[in-house]
Enzyme design. Sequence first.
Site, PDB file in Angstrom:
ATOM      1  N   HIS A 268       1.118  -1.143   0.079  1.00 50.35           N
ATOM      2  CA  HIS A 268      -0.070   0.125  -0.070  1.00 50.35           C
ATOM      3  C   HIS A 268       0.805   1.200  -0.029  1.00 50.35           C
ATOM      4  O   HIS A 268       1.825   1.329  -0.895  1.00 50.35           O
ATOM      5  CB  HIS A 268      -0.921  -0.100   1.292  1.00 50.35           C
ATOM      6  CG  HIS A 268      -2.005   1.179   1.254  1.00 50.35           C
ATOM      7  ND1 HIS A 268      -2.523   1.628   0.267  1.00 50.35           N
ATOM      8  CD2 HIS A 268      -2.867   1.225   2.291  1.00 50.35           C
ATOM      9  CE1 HIS A 268      -3.388   2.403   0.668  1.00 50.35           C
ATOM     10  NE2 HIS A 268      -3.853   2.451   1.769  1.00 50.35           N
ATOM     11  N   HIS A 307      -2.691  -2.132  -9.840  1.00 49.21           N
ATOM     12  CA  HIS A 307      -3.547  -1.405  -8.720  1.00 49.21           C
ATOM     13  C   HIS A 307      -4.830  -2.234  -8.663  1.00 49.21           C
ATOM     14  O   HIS A 307      -5.202  -2.707  -9.905  1.00 49.21           O
ATOM     15  CB  HIS A 307      -3.839  -0.083  -9.263  1.00 49.21           C
ATOM     16  CG  HIS A 307      -4.410   0.770  -8.246  1.00 49.21           C
ATOM     17  ND1 HIS A 307      -5.673   0.700  -7.938  1.00 49.21           N
ATOM     18  CD2 HIS A 307      -3.765   1.761  -7.428  1.00 49.21           C
ATOM     19  CE1 HIS A 307      -6.168   1.397  -6.988  1.00 49.21           C
ATOM     20  NE2 HIS A 307      -4.913   2.034  -6.660  1.00 49.21           N
ATOM     21  N   ASP A 363       2.772   5.433  -6.672  1.00 53.15           N
ATOM     22  CA  ASP A 363       3.920   5.161  -5.965  1.00 53.15           C
ATOM     23  C   ASP A 363       4.966   5.151  -6.826  1.00 53.15           C
ATOM     24  O   ASP A 363       6.303   5.132  -6.318  1.00 53.15           O
ATOM     25  CB  ASP A 363       3.858   3.909  -4.971  1.00 53.15           C
ATOM     26  CG  ASP A 363       2.914   4.267  -3.865  1.00 53.15           C
ATOM     27  OD1 ASP A 363       1.971   3.464  -3.757  1.00 53.15           O
ATOM     28  OD2 ASP A 363       3.017   5.283  -3.137  1.00 53.15           O
TER      29      ASP A 363
HETATM   30  C1  SDX Z   1      -1.503   2.139  -3.367  1.00 52.20           C
HETATM   31  O1  SDX Z   1      -6.138   0.750  -3.149  1.00 52.20           O
HETATM   32  C2  SDX Z   1      -5.719   2.069  -3.551  1.00 52.20           C
HETATM   33  O2  SDX Z   1      -6.276   2.869  -3.799  1.00 52.20           O
HETATM   34  C3  SDX Z   1      -4.230   2.196  -3.116  1.00 52.20           C
HETATM   35  C4  SDX Z   1      -3.560   3.649  -3.261  1.00 52.20           C
HETATM   36  C5  SDX Z   1      -4.161   4.784  -2.763  1.00 52.20           C
HETATM   37  O3  SDX Z   1      -4.059   5.583  -3.274  1.00 52.20           O
HETATM   38  O4  SDX Z   1      -4.758   4.333  -1.518  1.00 52.20           O
HETATM   39  O5  SDX Z   1      -3.900   3.640  -5.094  1.00 52.20           O
HETATM   40  C6  SDX Z   1      -2.436   3.481  -2.955  1.00 52.20           C
HETATM   41  O6  SDX Z   1      -1.409   1.396  -2.487  1.00 52.20           O
HETATM   42  C7  SDX Z   1      -0.995   1.935  -4.761  1.00 52.20           C
HETATM   43  C8  SDX Z   1      -0.418   0.377  -4.932  1.00 52.20           C
HETATM   44  C9  SDX Z   1       0.892   0.483  -4.467  1.00 52.20           C
HETATM   45  N1  SDX Z   1       1.462  -1.078  -4.115  1.00 52.20           N
HETATM   46  C10 SDX Z   1       2.579  -1.581  -4.925  1.00 52.20           C
HETATM   47  O7  SDX Z   1       2.895  -0.829  -5.990  1.00 52.20           O
HETATM   48  C11 SDX Z   1       2.766  -2.781  -4.796  1.00 52.20           C
HETATM   49  C12 SDX Z   1       3.111  -3.707  -6.050  1.00 52.20           C
HETATM   50  N2  SDX Z   1       1.698  -3.794  -6.588  1.00 52.20           N
HETATM   51  C13 SDX Z   1       0.926  -4.724  -6.138  1.00 52.20           C
HETATM   52  O8  SDX Z   1       1.277  -5.783  -5.431  1.00 52.20           O
HETATM   53  C14 SDX Z   1      -0.530  -5.100  -6.575  1.00 52.20           C
HETATM   54  O9  SDX Z   1      -0.541  -4.557  -7.701  1.00 52.20           O
HETATM   55  C15 SDX Z   1      -1.375  -4.287  -5.842  1.00 52.20           C
HETATM   56  C16 SDX Z   1      -1.307  -4.743  -4.140  1.00 52.20           C
HETATM   57  C17 SDX Z   1      -1.407  -2.862  -5.723  1.00 52.20           C
HETATM   58  C18 SDX Z   1      -2.794  -4.927  -6.508  1.00 52.20           C
HETATM   59  O10 SDX Z   1      -3.023  -6.165  -6.099  1.00 52.20           O
HETATM   60  P1  SDX Z   1      -4.391  -6.894  -6.669  1.00 52.20           P
HETATM   61  O11 SDX Z   1      -5.083  -6.116  -7.426  1.00 52.20           O
HETATM   62  O12 SDX Z   1      -4.777  -7.823  -5.288  1.00 52.20           O
HETATM   63  O13 SDX Z   1      -3.738  -7.802  -7.804  1.00 52.20           O
HETATM   64  P2  SDX Z   1      -3.246  -9.310  -7.416  1.00 52.20           P
HETATM   65  O14 SDX Z   1      -2.157  -9.227  -6.520  1.00 52.20           O
HETATM   66  O15 SDX Z   1      -4.244 -10.447  -7.433  1.00 52.20           O
HETATM   67  O16 SDX Z   1      -2.374  -9.710  -8.691  1.00 52.20           O
HETATM   68  C19 SDX Z   1      -2.861  -9.900  -9.887  1.00 52.20           C
HETATM   69  C20 SDX Z   1      -1.942 -10.497 -10.961  1.00 52.20           C
HETATM   70  C21 SDX Z   1      -0.965 -11.671 -10.274  1.00 52.20           C
HETATM   71  O17 SDX Z   1      -0.608 -12.455 -11.037  1.00 52.20           O
HETATM   72  P3  SDX Z   1      -1.188 -14.082 -11.226  1.00 52.20           P
HETATM   73  O18 SDX Z   1      -1.081 -14.580  -9.975  1.00 52.20           O
HETATM   74  O19 SDX Z   1      -2.375 -13.661 -11.947  1.00 52.20           O
HETATM   75  O20 SDX Z   1      -0.108 -14.607 -12.293  1.00 52.20           O
HETATM   76  O21 SDX Z   1      -1.017  -9.518 -11.199  1.00 52.20           O
HETATM   77  C22 SDX Z   1       0.400  -9.651 -10.878  1.00 52.20           C
HETATM   78  C23 SDX Z   1       0.212 -10.913  -9.706  1.00 52.20           C
HETATM   79  O22 SDX Z   1       1.165 -11.640  -9.363  1.00 52.20           O
HETATM   80  N3  SDX Z   1       0.983  -8.743 -10.043  1.00 52.20           N
HETATM   81  C24 SDX Z   1       1.952  -8.077 -10.135  1.00 52.20           C
HETATM   82  C25 SDX Z   1       2.296  -6.965  -9.563  1.00 52.20           C
HETATM   83  N4  SDX Z   1       0.911  -6.556  -9.202  1.00 52.20           N
HETATM   84  C26 SDX Z   1       0.256  -7.655  -9.354  1.00 52.20           C
HETATM   85  N5  SDX Z   1       3.143  -8.879 -11.005  1.00 52.20           N
HETATM   86  C27 SDX Z   1       4.093  -8.157 -10.895  1.00 52.20           C
HETATM   87  N6  SDX Z   1       4.477  -6.683 -10.216  1.00 52.20           N
HETATM   88  C28 SDX Z   1       3.413  -6.247  -9.612  1.00 52.20           C
HETATM   89  N7  SDX Z   1       3.380  -5.018  -9.364  1.00 52.20           N
END
Ligand code: SDX
Length: 431
Positions: A268, A307, A363
């Site tokens: 997050h 996201h 971010d």
């Molecule tokens: C913020 O919610 C909000 O509004 C948050 C925010 C706010 O203003 O409050 O916008 C701020 O938190 C932004 C997000 C910051 N986090 C990151 O940058 C961390 C990296 N990103 C993630 O871990 C992920 O993308 C999330 C947590 C942000 C979202 O996760 P989801 O929607 O639960 O997606 P998921 O984990 O189910 O992933 C779906 C697929 C998976 O692959 P498969 O299992 O289908 O093969 O996408 C892949 C994940 O492995 N994936 C990524 C990835 N994010 C998701 N693979 C590589 N790099 C990534 N960053």
Amino acid sequence: MGSDTLTVIDNRTGRQYEIPIHDGAINAPDLRQIRVSEEDFGLVSYDPGFMNTAPCQSKITFIDGDQGILRYRGYPIEELAEKSTYLEVAYLILHGELPTKPQLDDWSYNVIHHSILHENIKKFIDGFHHDAHPMGMLVSTVGALSTFYTDAKHIFDAESRTKQTYRLVAKMPTIAGFAYRHSIGMPYAYPDNDLSYTGNFLNMLFKMTELKYQPHPVLERALDVLFILHADHEQNISTNVMRGVGSAHSDPYCAVAAAAAALYGPLHGGANEQVLKMLSEIGHKDKVPSFIQKVKAGDGRLMGFGHRVYKNYDPRAKIIKKVAYDVFELKGRNPLLDIALELERIALEDDYFIKRKLYPNVDFYSGLIYQSMGLQIDMFPVLFAIARTIGWIAHWEEMLLDPEQKMKIARPRQLYRGAEKRGYVPIEKRK
Ligand code: SDX
């Protein structure tokens, strides 16, 4: 067009049910009538991580993840970032309308004049270890504020909520500034009420021996835009925590401490810190392809990408990229920028990321700016928390004023998968 109902046939019993649809949703309790027997509890909806569940109704922020749209109270983020200020946007998020001049002056005066902390808070911060993470200090200290303002428990008193709102919006930068100065072994720099909200924050971070700190206008404005972009984001996990803790009628300081604790998480608000660590670990743009291969093989994540809601470019990331160039013009180009740009270029062409709709989020670039401003990377989530405080408070107050929510504690169900009933076994008989 048919009626706004869902017709459900339970094939276990052959029974048919009509479930009303409103605002594109059904009320989950309406599923409980679907049962196989009188003793059956009835259907519940199962949704780990809240992939498709709305826990509330809200008028504060609208996001369209497919279109990459973000609006605070109906105003597009692009316009607010260009034309407004953080304190004006904070007023808008809280009250629902842009303030008139007298309203903005009154709001700004009250926020600016609540920036000083009780002297005992310094003793509290002094107690942290020299290398304590500033987010740990912030979470603990804002929670401790509840012991100074016992009137905060009067959560249904509008005047008390207003006073706590002034205090929280005003004191978060001071706590952050004190935490930063503690972590670098510098004396605390006190608030200067002659300065703007972000100018004063820069003063509490960077004032040295000069009698009066003069914030650079480019940095002051860059922070103001960054704070606008981070002010609210509907039901992100930290806001959901704020609403959840608030639903138990805890005071707002404890609720903000809990929300900040959620924001601290690397998935997050802690992501901006992880992005800088990731870029530093990659080290050179020529190493980007091999890093991408590792991520695609499931070894770690591309921090700052992806996201839950945005399945298009995060509109905030586009704006932040522009702010970055203003800061780099003044402070010099951040050497990690080339790695970030190469990472983005390759990822946006790669099927692994395209298929999963992974784009840069808020971010991805913010940390590069903070680093160029001279901030250490463990301060990045702290700046996110300062900006998001108004969003947390606005959702907390909206929940308290919502007849559907004000007296309803957030208490989800579960699907029990544990042991069936069994008798106690004396220890000598256990295997
Ligand atoms: C913020 O919610 C909000 O509004 C948050 C925010 C706010 O203003 O409050 O916008 C701020 O938190 C932004 C997000 C910051 N986090 C990151 O940058 C961390 C990296 N990103 C993630 O871990 C992920 O993308 C999330 C947590 C942000 C979202 O996760 P989801 O929607 O639960 O997606 P998921 O984990 O189910 O992933 C779906 C697929 C998976 O692959 P498969 O299992 O289908 O093969 O996408 C892949 C994940 O492995 N994936 C990524 C990835 N994010 C998701 N693979 C590589 N790099 C990534 N960053």
